[in-house]
Design a protein around this motif. Structure first.
Motif, short mmCIF file in Angstrom:
data_model
loop_
_atom_site.label_atom_id
_atom_site.label_comp_id
_atom_site.label_asym_id
_atom_site.label_seq_id
_atom_site.Cartn_x
_atom_site.Cartn_y
_atom_site.Cartn_z
N TRP A 124 0.82 -1.22 0.00
CA TRP A 124 0.00 0.00 0.00
C TRP A 124 0.85 1.26 0.00
O TRP A 124 0.33 2.36 0.28
N ASP A 160 -4.92 -0.30 5.77
CA ASP A 160 -6.20 0.11 5.18
C ASP A 160 -7.16 0.49 6.32
O ASP A 160 -7.49 -0.35 7.16
N PRO A 161 -7.60 1.76 6.36
CA PRO A 161 -8.44 2.19 7.48
C PRO A 161 -9.66 1.30 7.68
O PRO A 161 -10.10 1.09 8.80
N PRO A 329 -16.20 -1.54 -14.77
CA PRO A 329 -17.57 -1.66 -14.25
C PRO A 329 -18.36 -2.64 -15.13
O PRO A 329 -18.14 -2.71 -16.32
N ARG B 250 -12.56 6.01 -8.53
CA ARG B 250 -12.98 4.97 -9.45
C ARG B 250 -14.48 5.06 -9.74
O ARG B 250 -14.91 4.89 -10.88
N ASP B 254 -16.34 5.07 -13.16
CA ASP B 254 -17.30 4.00 -13.47
C ASP B 254 -18.63 4.58 -13.94
O ASP B 254 -19.25 4.05 -14.86
N ARG B 260 -11.46 7.96 -17.61
CA ARG B 260 -10.66 7.02 -16.84
C ARG B 260 -9.25 7.57 -16.58
O ARG B 260 -8.63 7.27 -15.58
N GLN B 263 -8.50 9.07 -13.21
CA GLN B 263 -8.63 8.27 -11.99
C GLN B 263 -7.35 8.32 -11.15
O GLN B 263 -6.26 8.06 -11.64
N GLN B 266 -4.60 3.60 -6.52
CA GLN B 266 -3.88 2.35 -6.77
C GLN B 266 -3.88 1.94 -8.23
O GLN B 266 -2.85 1.59 -8.78
N THR B 267 -5.04 1.98 -8.86
CA THR B 267 -5.10 1.55 -10.25
C THR B 267 -5.20 2.74 -11.20
O THR B 267 -5.42 2.58 -12.37
N GLY B 268 -5.01 3.94 -10.64
CA GLY B 268 -5.00 5.12 -11.49
C GLY B 268 -3.66 5.80 -11.39
O GLY B 268 -2.62 5.15 -11.49
N ILE B 285 -8.53 3.12 0.84
CA ILE B 285 -7.08 3.17 0.71
C ILE B 285 -6.67 3.14 -0.76
O ILE B 285 -5.65 3.72 -1.14
N HIS B 286 -7.47 2.49 -1.60
CA HIS B 286 -7.15 2.42 -3.03
C HIS B 286 -7.13 3.81 -3.65
O HIS B 286 -6.46 4.04 -4.64
N VAL B 289 -3.91 6.24 -1.56
CA VAL B 289 -2.50 6.07 -1.96
C VAL B 289 -2.14 7.03 -3.09
O VAL B 289 -0.97 7.37 -3.24
N GLU B 292 -1.39 10.62 -1.20
CA GLU B 292 -0.53 10.70 -0.02
C GLU B 292 0.58 11.73 -0.21
O GLU B 292 1.04 12.35 0.75
#
Lengths: 400, 340
Positions: A124, A160-161, A329, B250, B254, B260, B263, B266-268, B285-286, B289, B292
């Protein structure tokens, strides 16, 4: 045209050897029946099925090049649970991923995930110095071999909170059962699961070696994890820690405490729940009973089962490194799962895995249902009165 | 291949800055470095030299002087028109070995990072990569470079006590751009360009720039989550007034509210803006990050339990549709007031 086809079927011994070595020959017993392709949950969300059979065939023949679908596999083990020849299909897929790592043909985001684990000791990208932040104010003991268990929180429980709440709930439950436990604090390492599941076996192995050395040094016996993924790593891949090493998922440990009457639920929790089996408990480790035993010990709580339960559980979509990749999605298994759970009329969809919690709650936020998602540890803590019990029904539209 | 003689502190003097040019323009971080280096050079009582490679770029020397340089070493050659690792390494490493500066700073740009690593090995010295802060000790003449480690958990101050030059790369945007003094003069000194055939293994055939959005460079990001419910006008206006970009969770992607490529997480994209304003974002958290690294995070959410507030410096528990209009009004007034 004909000559082109002939040319494209030329097999190279050298490539075959590499593929065979990386996959450990796991593809050999496959007789190409295609049950794997038929049962793969991607067929539920994609118009075209993902051809697992083709990937296995590719490994058998040692064909070069990578299927675009290689990285979709969540390692849910649905395919293996129905394979008539007991082919270790996941080993094939992770072996092919391993080769892709060697050739640097991996999806965007996965290399930086490995760097995060390497630099920060967690996937993370959070500093190691914050690994204990989840336990603020709890005053936990450092691990010592004389204690009953080592409580292994894991990266997601630490950072992760959302999952920090699960870890804290579990601390409360262990306390209520008078368990003497310790934690590793900032020394706690990553279990290596993000590397193994995304196919970087070489790196996973390095992490495992380091962890085995650490666990030997400090004398770990019973180790209890928050995540089934960490449990799977310790149980099935960390060999050589010692005879006393006994990794457990917390649901198993709580079930033991219930059986030994150390953990007693005395208050009624009048809720209907349905349990979503995490793949890494049910199919990877054959554990479907322990979580249900814990739930059964709570007075007033009734359990209903979804059509796909136990060993036939539907993956949430978060395994196999998918947690760190994007799923479009309309293609998220967890959307289907939340719908399936809501149709049971349960108040709570209970699970016992951080990835499942993340995926299911994400899907729940977009679903039109009054049901809630909770972790088993949170349900247990609520039954003990350690955290407020959830209402039987959430009024519609109350959560944004 | 390597006929460069390493040199030590006793033989070294002067502070150099690599003047990175891109298509005949000095890049921002080079000016920032000149500004900071002027201050450091004055404290050390030494001269400030810029080293400039390119083709027909002599005019840029005046900008360097205006930004604080005393001298510019110019290597002007067609083979140096576009950054190319080996020819640049050849020319700069020879200049370092001949003139023996004590400190040599480069911008931590893709090209600057590429060149710095090679040079450090070639001249056999240390390199403090990706500094986020910098100071000197006037007594010892040592450069002190701050480097962030372990995901922001620690800051290490790194010295290079023995070998010279003391090299460092510095991230863009760390130091302010200096005020230019247009009339300021300095000396341009041409340095030899002795590129060998073996240095020319890479040829630049064509330059293609992808058009598009780069959230990692945005100074301000207004990020939109589920709570905006597809209503973009306030978000857009706020981003415009701050001179920033719109980011998305996200969910916002979506739902098709935003592209996109916006975004975050994490995945962006992982961003590091000076200011991030998170509107209607719960803060899984996704997502977090991806912010931060922001200097300041402001979060607006109706749910006071939302985890986004754990990641925020300023927490506004309220409906963003109530919070944003007066904020936008104030910003507009400030913008208009500044003009009149």
């Amino acid at each position: 045209m004909v000559s082109q086809v002939a040319e494209s079927l030329l097999l190279e011994d050298e490539t075959w050897e590499r593929v065979d070595k990386a996959t450990g020959g796991a593809a050999a017993p496959c007789f190409q029946c295609g049950v794997c392709t038929a049962i793969c949950p991607w067929a539920l969300v994609k118009e075209e099925t993902v051809s697992i059979r083709k990937m296995v065939r590719q490994a058998q023949l040692g064909l070069p090049g990578w299927s675009d679908d290689l990285w979709l596999c969540t390692t849910c083990l649905s395919c293996e649970s129905r394979c008539p020849h007991e082919v270790d299909i996941t080993k094939v897929i992770l072996g092919l991923r391993q080769l892709a790592w060697k050739e640097r043909q991996v999806p965007h985001g996965l290399p930086s995930l490995m760097w995060d684990v390497y630099r920060d000791g967690n996937p993370w990208a959070r500093p190691p110095s914050e690994r204990t932040a989840w336990a603020k104010g709890l005053d936990l003991k450092d691990f010592a071999p004389s204690q009953d268990i080592l409580f292994y929180v894991g990266c997601t429980g630490s950072y992760d909170p959302r999952i920090q709440k699960v870890a804290r709930a579990l601390v409360g439950v262990l306390g209520a059962a008078n368990v003497d436990f310790g934690v590793l604090g900032e020394r706690e390492p990553c279990c290596g699961d993000p590397a193994r599941e995304s196919g970087n076996w070489a790196y996973a192995q390095k992490i495992i070696n380091d962890n085995v050395a650490l666990f030997r040094e400090i004398g770990v016996g019973t180790l209890v994890t928050v995540s089934p993924h960490c449990y799977d790593m310790f149980k099935n891949y960390h060999t050589g820690v010692g005879e006393a090493f006994r990794p457990l998922h917390y649901s198993q440990y709580l079930a033991e405490l219930v059986a030994e009457e150390k953990l007693k639920f005395e208050n009624e929790l009048p809720l209907t729940v349905t349990f979503h089996d995490p793949c890494y408990l049910a199919r990877h480790n054959d554990e479907t009973e322990a979580p249900r035993q814990v739930l059964s010990a709570i007075p007033g709580l009734s359990q209903v089962e979804m059509p796909r339960s136990g060993i036939d559980t539907l993956c949430c979509g978060g395994g196999g490194g998918r947690m760190w990749q994007e799923t479009l999605p309309g293609e998220r298994f967890s959307d289907l799962r939340v719908q399936e759970a809501a149709e049971t009329d349960a108040d709570i969809l209970v699970t016992a895995c951080p990835h499942c919690i993340s995926c299911l709650e994400d899907s729940l936020a977009g679903a039109d249902t009054r049901m809630r998602v909770m972790d088993l540890a949170e349900v247990a803590a609520a039954a003990l009165g350690l955290v407020p019990a959830p209402p039987a029904r959430q009024p519609a539209g109350a959560t944004p | 291949m390597n006929d460069i003689q390493p040199y030590e502190a006793a033989d070294a003097s002067g502070l150099w800055v690599f003047l990175e040019q891109d298509q005949g323009e000095l890049v921002g971080v080079s000016l920032e470095l000149l500004g900071k280096s002027r201050e450091l050079a004055d404290r050390l009582g030494t001269s400030l030299t810029g080293i400039l490679l390119g083709h027909q770029v002599r005019d840029l020397a005046d900008q360097a002087f205006a930004a604080g340089a005393d001298q510019v070493l110019l290597a002007d050659h067609p083979d140096l028109a576009v950054y190319n690792t080996e020819p640049y390494t050849r020319v700069v490493s020879e200049a370092l070995a001949e003139r023996k500066p004590s400190i040599f700073l480069l911008g931590a740009t893709p090209d600057g990072r590429d060149l710095a690593g090679r040079l450090a090995v070639r001249v056999h010295t240390g390199l403090t990569a990706d500094c986020t802060g910098m100071d000197v000790d006037p007594q010892s003449g040592l450069l002190k470079g701050d480097v962030v480690g372990f995901g922001g958990g620690i800051v290490a101050t790194i010295l290079c006590p023995d070998m010279r030059p003391q090299m460092a790369t510095v991230r863009p945007g760390i130091f302010p751009a200096p005020e230019l003094a247009p009339g300021r003069k300095g000396a341009v000194d041409e340095i030899p360009v002795r590129i060998r055939e073996e240095d020319k293994r890479v040829k630049v055939l064509e330059r293609v720039t992808a058009a598009g959005l780069d959230l990692t460079k945005a100074p301000c990001i207004v990020a939109a989550g589920r709570g905006i419910r597809g209503e973009l006008s306030l978000i857009e206006e706020l981003a415009r007034l701050f001179g920033g970009e719109i980011g998305a969770t996200r969910v916002a992607c979506d739902e098709g509210w935003l592209e996109r490529e916006r975004q975050i997480g994490q995945t962006g994209v992982v961003t590091r803006p000076k200011l991030a304003i998170c509107c209607g974002i719960s803060g899984a958290i996704h997502f977090t990050v991806g912010i931060e690294g922001a200097e300041t995070v402001v979060a607006i959410n109706t749910d006071e339990e939302a985890p986004i507030f754990e990641a925020a410096d300023y927490c506004i528990v309220d409906d963003l549709f109530a919070v944003l209009p007066p904020l936008i009004e104030q910003l507009r007034e400030a913008a208009n007031g500044g003009q009149s």
